[in-house]
Design an enzyme around this catalytic site. Structure first.
Site, PDB file in Angstrom:
ATOM      1  N   THR A 260      45.626  42.956  41.366  1.00  0.00           N
ATOM      2  CA  THR A 260      44.305  42.467  40.989  1.00  0.00           C
ATOM      3  C   THR A 260      44.311  41.778  39.634  1.00  0.00           C
ATOM      4  OG1 THR A 260      42.067  43.211  40.359  1.00  0.00           O
ATOM      5  CG2 THR A 260      43.844  44.782  40.088  1.00  0.00           C
TER       6      THR A 260
ATOM      7  N   TYR B 160      40.473  51.502  37.367  1.00  0.00           N
ATOM      8  CA  TYR B 160      40.922  50.720  38.531  1.00  0.00           C
ATOM      9  C   TYR B 160      42.064  49.792  38.136  1.00  0.00           C
ATOM     10  CZ  TYR B 160      41.066  46.914  41.893  1.00  0.00           C
ATOM     11  OH  TYR B 160      41.497  45.945  42.779  1.00  0.00           O
TER      12      TYR B 160
END
Length: 345
Positions: free
Chosen positions: A117, A142
């Site tokens: 990501t 995250y």
């Protein structure tokens, strides 16, 4: 030989499964169905329900299938949830990846494609497209959990000869143009999904966080990539590794961004096209910035294009929105579930 897709019943994973089948691969899917759907997995795919960290289940999968590569999507992805419950993110994203890597090494799997990501970059220092060599400064659990998984993968590859591709992608949206899969996650937080639901009356409004950013219209700018182009990048990465390519890390995006307001304008524009079911005005609620939100984050995808030979086909915001809206309408009519049940009969 087969490809194992973890998280293959989810949004991106299910698109990946269809792309692999289209390319002639044999596919196995592992998914715990926490956010994915059993009906999203094509009937002819071997499906295993369970957790990626279940060592016994992993041993069974590798004994029952000649796995030549793993494409690893399974992860928790909601940033605010990661802040509220960081340990669950480190367990699911990082701990389970460790277990998967261990099982892959034990089974002598040669190739690994990892879904990472742009959150590993944090907030860029300046409004320029982000290169893979940019500082890695994740600002939430995250992003941290994904970066830790990248590091584990790198170190494991060095120790055991595993070849890998890490693909860091930006804002994924849209649905399969053939209507076979799309974003179906409950409580989804992605802007285009939320805006499409609001456009069809499935949400009361769209929340816009921050209108005072140093951008042309004051709202945040992001690089939106169509899900079909993203899975094509994964397919190209798989082929690259199978052809003897060295391990690499590459961004997946289009290299240009759209603001929040530009996305909302596109949703309104596409919803008003001839033949579309028009609704009332899109209700928008404006609020303050959220902590950690960057003003501008756009990919530099040069490496993916040059090293992998990846050429996006759907670099058009209206097309992305149109496929997302079409999918929402199909979900409303129950067409997707009915079709899948008929195929399984």
């Amino acid at each position: 030989m087969a490809i194992l897709v973890t998280g293959g019943a989810g949004y991106i994973g299910s698109h990946m499964v269809w792309a692999l089948l289209d390319a002639g691969y044999e596919v196995a899917v592992l998914d715990r169905l926490s956010t994915g759907f059993r009906w999203a997995v094509p009937p002819r795919v071997r499906f295993y329900e369970g957790n990626v960290g279940d060592v016994t289940l992993l041993d069974r999968i590798f004994s029952e299938n000649a796995i030549e590569a793993i494409i690893h999507f399974a992860a928790s992805i909601v940033v605010p949830d990661s802040v509220a419950d960081p340990l669950s993110y480190y367990e699911n994203n990082t701990g389970n990846t460790r277990a998967l890597l261990s099982a892959a090494v034990k089974a002598s799997v040669p190739h690994f494609v990892f879904s990472s990501t742009a959150a590993v970059y944090g907030t860029p220092d300046k409004p320029d497209p982000v290169l893979e060599i940019a500082p890695l400064r994740p600002e939430n659990p995250y992003g941290q959990s994904k970066l830790m998984s990248e590091i584990m993968l790198r170190d494991t590859a060095r120790a055991h000869g595993l070849k890998y591709a890490v693909l860091r992608y930006f804002n994924v949206a849209g649905a399969d143009p053939a209507g076979r899969s799309g974003q179906s996650t409950r409580r989804a937080t992605h802007l285009i999904k939320v805006a499409c639901e609001a456009a069809l009356g499935k949400r009361e409004k769209v929340d816009v966080y921050g209108t005072d950013y140093p951008t042309p219209d004051g709202t945040g700018v992001r690089d939106y990539i169509h899900v079909s182009d993203l899975v094509d990048a994964h397919l190209k990465a798989l082929e690259y590794l199978r052809n003897g390519g060295e391990s690499l890390t590459a961004n997946c995006g289009y290299g240009r961004g759209y603001s929040v307001l530009e996305v909302l304008e596109a949703v309104g524009r596409v919803r008003s096209e001839p033949g579309s079911s028009n609704g009332g005005p899109l209700e928008v609620s404006y609020g303050p910035r959220r902590p950690g939100d960057a003003a501008f984050i756009v990919a530099d995808p040069t490496l993916a294009r040059t090293a992998l030979g990846w050429t996006p086909r759907h670099d058009d915001l209206d097309f992305i929105v149109r496929t997302a809206l079409d999918w929402e309408r199909r979900l409303d009519r129950g067409e997707v579930q009915q079709r899948t049940l008929a195929e399984s009969a």
